[in-house]
Design an enzyme around this catalytic site. Structure first.
Site, PDB file in Angstrom:
ATOM      1  CD  GLU A   5      44.396  32.200 -13.803  1.00 14.18           C
ATOM      2  OE1 GLU A   5      45.124  33.198 -13.674  1.00 14.18           O
ATOM      3  OE2 GLU A   5      44.496  31.186 -13.075  1.00 14.18           O
ATOM      4  CG  ASP A  51      44.505  29.503  -9.580  1.00 14.93           C
ATOM      5  OD1 ASP A  51      44.743  30.648  -9.986  1.00 14.93           O
ATOM      6  OD2 ASP A  51      45.387  28.665  -9.310  1.00 14.93           O
ATOM      7  CG  ASP A  53      46.157  40.913  11.139  1.00 16.93           C
ATOM      8  OD1 ASP A  53      45.718  41.689  10.254  1.00 16.93           O
ATOM      9  OD2 ASP A  53      45.951  39.680  11.118  1.00 16.93           O
TER      10      ASP A  53
END
Length: 545
Positions: free
Chosen positions: A271, A203, A28
């Site tokens: 992070e 994150d 895809d």
């Protein structure tokens, strides 16, 4: 290198996989979890210890997975939970750990939590996000601005209030001051730990909490560019004292660590993006909080010996028992072979790529290697009409966004779409990357791919004592980056020539007669206790006490 199985992460090499761009198994045009599973033998051949998979959770993909709509499900474009379980099983069968991205500071605006929260001011999740009344004149509560451009406050007509969004308007910030939110986030992490993940990359970990008083951020003296112009992004016009890096973070990260400790051998890497990253890294990786953290300090354009000396010394001065994870490339910045080689010939740029990997491998800390670095991929040039990253679209043309480092991996040079997919790829394949495809480098002894493999294998053979050895950076005053690692029974000297001409270094007396263990792919000459290094040359010496 580390013999303690529960601390395997010390001096580990973690390979970051950006799933949209790694390998597409169903045609895809978008990479997926089965595609990663198909390529695990390749990943294993690199000699890395773990993979970090960027977000694959259910998401509207406005920020390509960093806008989560369901923390406990796989987005259909990547597969399903069974595909993830198969990936975990296949990775563990090959001795690879699996780290997944976890976003704790914000969700998608299509998450059921936010759908409920914005309906009224008195529903059960009304306080799960950061809501605030407007000022008397209708303006936002304070001057906070978004990382991606524009103000951080977005108006909601249903509640007649603003909600906080530190990134895109479709990414409302969670109110992690709320104990219910904390408990839910920890429960969602436990869901994946129970499925066998070996850890989390957290994150924007210092964005989890905001200052509850909502004080304005103070102005920041503007740093002008080479043309004398101020920053493109007005996020850089403030000191971000109040919208991130709050003291409550430290307490919550201890709760995260308590959860992780229930699953021995699991790991967290955070992070950290802020103005005082070294201090934050130190705070976040001590007192039973995160295992390790990385910052944006080595994701800048400056890679001069002087800059690296200053950066490493700042880190050493504060981090003490904490643990850094060194990253020079990821999915958010231009690729290092472009970013760190402005104005240099392609030949020298390619010679410097293994040099920077050697630097990461012998520094005190762990290493994060971004997919494609091992091939020597440069930043792809993406036309505006092909951009999909809202960050780049918002700030074009002065900032082109992150698409150039996210283009698909080239597996086979002659195949349609370089072997990444049988369909139309979500980002165009860089034609310059075809010449660096895996199949072309696989069996070439001197290819970038095999140089990286050799370096990682060399690193694996180093004594376990080097993992926690102390580090001292020596000020040479030239283009040589020189540092010493001191373990109980060995002391190592590492010299890297980051300049464009030959450099010499007179050895300290303790390294007279030391053993030369320099990896064979680097040029180095020893003349009467003086190291002579050509451009991109390196020397590693070991002396046993």
């Amino acid at each position: 290198m580390n013999g303690n199985s529960t601390e395997w992460w010390r001096n580990s090499v973690i390979y970051q996989i950006y799933p949209r761009s790694f390998c597409d198994a169903n045609g895809d045009g978008i990479g997926d979890l089965p595609g990663i599973t198909q390529k695990l033998d390749y990943v294993k051949s690199l000699g890395v210890d773990a993979i970090w998979i960027s977000p694959f959770f259910k998401s509207p993909m406005v920020d390509f997975g960093y806008d989560v709509a369901d923390y406990r499900d796989v987005d259909p474009i990547f597969g399903n939970l069974q595909d993830f379980d198969c990936l975990i099983e296949a990775a563990h069968a090959r001795g690879l750990k699996v780290i997944i991205d976890q976003i704790l500071s914000h969700t998608s605006d299509q998450h059921p939590w936010f759908e409920e929260s914005r309906c009224s001011r008195d529903n059960p999740k009304a306080d799960w996000y950061v809501w605030q009344d407007p000022k008397a004149d209708g303006n936002p509560p304070n001057n906070w601005v978004s990382v991606f451009g524009g103000g951080s406050w977005r108006w909601c007509t249903r509640r007649r209030q603003y909600y906080l969004a530190n990134f895109l308007k479709e990414q409302p910030d969670l109110n992690v001051h709320n104990p219910e939110v904390q408990a839910q986030l920890l429960a969602d992490m436990k869901f994946w730990l129970d499925r066998g993940v070996d850890g989390f990359r957290l994150d924007a970990v210092n964005f989890i909490f905001h200052q509850q008083a909502l004080s304005d951020n103070p102005p920041r003296p503007l740093k002008l560019d080479k043309k004398g112009l101020p920053p493109v992004n007005h996020y850089d016009y403030q000191w971000h004292k109040n919208d991130k890096s709050q003291p409550e973070n430290l307490v919550f990260l201890q709760r995260v660590r308590q959860l992780m400790d229930q699953y021995p051998g699991t790991v967290t890497v955070g992070e950290v993006g802020d103005d005082n990253t070294h201090k934050i890294m130190a705070d976040y990786t001590t007192e039973q909080r995160l295992h390790m953290a990385y910052s944006f300090d080595l994701l800048t354009e400056d890679c001069s010996a002087q800059f690296l000396r200053e950066t490493l010394e700042k880190n050493r001065a504060v981090i003490e028992k904490g643990w850094p994870c060194w990253s020079i490339s990821n999915h958010d910045v231009p690729r290092s072979i472009t970013r760190w080689n402005h104005g240099l010939s392609l030949e020298l740029a390619q010679k410097r790529a293994p040099l920077f990997l050697l630097m990461q491998l012998v520094l005190r800390g762990s290493v994060c290697l971004y997919q494609g670095e091992e091939l020597g991929l440069a930043e792809a040039d993406i036309a505006f009409e092909d951009l999909v990253d809202p960050y780049g679209i918002n700030l074009w043309p002065e900032f082109k966004g992150r698409d150039g480092c996210r283009t698909p991996m080239p597996w086979t040079d002659s195949a349609d779409q370089a072997g990444f997919t049988s369909g139309k790829p979500w980002l165009p394949i860089s034609q310059s990357h075809r010449n660096l495809a895996v199949n072309l480098q696989q069996d070439s002894q001197h290819s970038m791919l095999n140089q990286f493999r050799a370096l990682i294998e060399w690193h694996r053979q180093l004594p376990q004592s080097l993992a926690t050895a102390q580090q001292e950076v020596l000020d040479t005053g030239n283009d040589l980056l020189v540092f010493v690692r001191r373990a109980d029974k060995e002391v190592y000297l590492v010299a890297l020539n980051l300049g464009t001409t030959e450099e010499s270094y007179a050895l300290p007396q303790e390294f007279f007669g030391a053993e030369d263990i320099t990896p064979g792919l680097f040029a180095m000459e020893l003349r009467e206790n003086t190291l002579v290094l050509p451009a991109a040359g390196a020397g590693v010496l070991r002396n046993s006490n």
